[in-house]
Write a protein that holds these residues in place. Structure first.
Motif: not given
Length: 443
Positions: A14-16, A27-29, A36-39, A50-53
């Motif tokens: 849902k964070l996308v 997007r979740l990668v 979780a790591v997102y582009l 890259a963003v790691k939450v």
């Protein structure tokens, strides 16, 4: 083997589309133990990031403060300024979300590469080992022990450069002296025997994990592939170190010896440091390049008159114009040089590519794996010699042997043009083409 610490919170996807600071999550990668790591798109600097939450509960953190541990990762990695380590851009908190912004590596992990292709050619696997050892050398020099080295954490860029990522379980020099060092973390397939015994993590533990990773790159599977954690533990603790040649009979002895030395049960029997392991791996690369090529395969009944050698690079081939690097960034294109050199009768194979392998192979007689070995040697030799190639400069190195020779040029971006020449005395024909290009470029 499932990771007992990993979780998949239903709200991660849902964070996308949301924004954290300057970063729009696209997007979740990937997911890991801690988050979780997102582009994401950096909307200020207009670059992919890259963003790691953080997505780790106190229970999963075994009583430690998840936020404190999460931020410790960012601070540890920020100490390490090295091209083989994923760089940290910043860390922040927005509402109840903690995140780390870091360098985005467009490519695949070594784990994905092996899953897609199986065991890698020895030169390719050893090249990855050289680069990963350089990353660990930089980390250890800064007092950081990674504690979770594995194929999934070796990120391979489109030109074959390796970056070590996911320092979520890492320890700094202060942590090594505390009880944190004795927490059993890491991935079972790659965890050193001393960690299984409850001893403190050390740089030697990372070398063991890198040795297990190298074993998998060479064979397509980890050294102790049991499906039960207890069985994996017992194998790391007491089983004989496996010889990768039992799985890959044609594997060079030097590669097998290197993997088995890194997998020694006693830390004292492993290479003394990541730097020492890297030097051994570079020596193996040189041996691979100097070894005679394998005997040719029997002729096929309906072989085409001109065939392209089997690809030795798994990344997608660049679009037209993308790989047409220029000698020194100006003047005659490398693709033109490639065509000119490949037309010489003495040249048995000519390739354009990087340390990762070949983009283009212009002669059907060239063996793909032999080309990869040559290019791996050339790239390593140029790096080891400390070549500082500026714009307008074209570096060249030649290697002559009893049956043939090879010559390579290197540009600042790592592009390598390599030619296999037979007999060795004909090397001058290729060098003349390169000298003419230098003259035309005014280098």
């Amino acid at each position: 083997m499932p990771d007992a610490n990993a979780r998949e919170p239903s709200d991660l996807a849902k964070l996308v589309g949301t924004r954290l600071g300057n970063y729009r999550l696209e997007r979740l990668v990937g997911r890991g133990r801690m988050g979780a790591v997102y582009l994401a798109q950096d909307e200020a600097l207009l670059r992919p990031t890259a963003v790691k939450v953080l997505a780790w509960s106190a229970a999963e953190a075994r009583g430690h403060d998840p936020v404190k541990w999460f931020l410790a990762e960012a601070r540890l990695v920020a100490r390490i300024n090295h091209p083989r380590v994923v760089q940290i851009y910043g860390a922040a908190r927005q509402g109840d979300r903690c995140y780390i912004a870091m360098e985005y590596v467009a490519g695949a992990s070594a784990e994905a590469l092996v899953a897609e292709c199986g065991a890698l050619p020895p030169a390719r696997a050893t090249d990855l080992l050289v680069q990963a050892a350089a990353a660990l050398e930089a980390a250890h020099r800064c007092g950081v022990v990674h504690r979770d080295v594995k194929p999934a954490n070796l990120l391979i860029g489109p030109e074959g450069s390796v970056k070590l990522g996911d320092f979520g379980m890492a320890l700094g020099s202060a942590g090594i002296r505390t009880a944190h060092a004795h927490l059993r973390v890491g991935t079972p397939y790659y965890t050193a025997p001393e960690i299984w015994r409850g001893e403190a993590a050390t740089p030697a533990s990372d070398l063991y994990s890198l040795g297990a990773t190298y074993f998998q790159l060479l064979t397509g599977r980890p050294p102790y592939p049991a499906h039960d954690v207890a069985a994996v533990e017992q194998a790391h603790l007491g089983a004989a170190v496996p010889d990768p040649r039992e799985l890959v009979p044609g594997l060079p002895a030097a590669c097998a010896a290197l993997a088995m030395r890194a997998l020694a049960k006693s830390p004292r029997e492993r290479p003394a440091s990541a730097e020492a392991l890297g030097k051994e791996a570079r020596r193996v690369l040189r041996e691979l390049a100097a070894a005679p090529p394998p005997p040719p395969e029997p002729a096929r009944a309906a072989a085409p008159p001109r065939a392209t050698a089997a690809p030795v690079r798994t990344a997608p081939r660049p679009a037209a114009g993308a790989a047409t690097g220029r000698t020194g960034g100006r003047g005659e294109g490398v693709m033109t040089l490639l065509a000119t050199i490949s037309s010489l009768p003495e040249v048995k194979g000519a390739v354009l590519g990087t340390s990762a392998g070949a983009f283009v192979d212009t002669a059907g007689e060239a063996d793909g794996e032999a080309v990869a070995a040559v290019m791996g040697f050339m790239w390593t030799a140029l790096s080891e010699a400390g070549e500082q190639l500026g714009l307008g400069a074209l570096g060249r190195i030649s290697l002559s042997g009893a049956t043939g020779a090879c010559v390579a040029t290197a540009e600042p971006d790592g592009t390598v043009l390599s030619a296999l020449v037979e007999p060795a005395g004909s090397l001058v024909a290729v060098e003349k083409v390169l000298d003419d290009a230098l003259s035309r470029n005014g280098a």
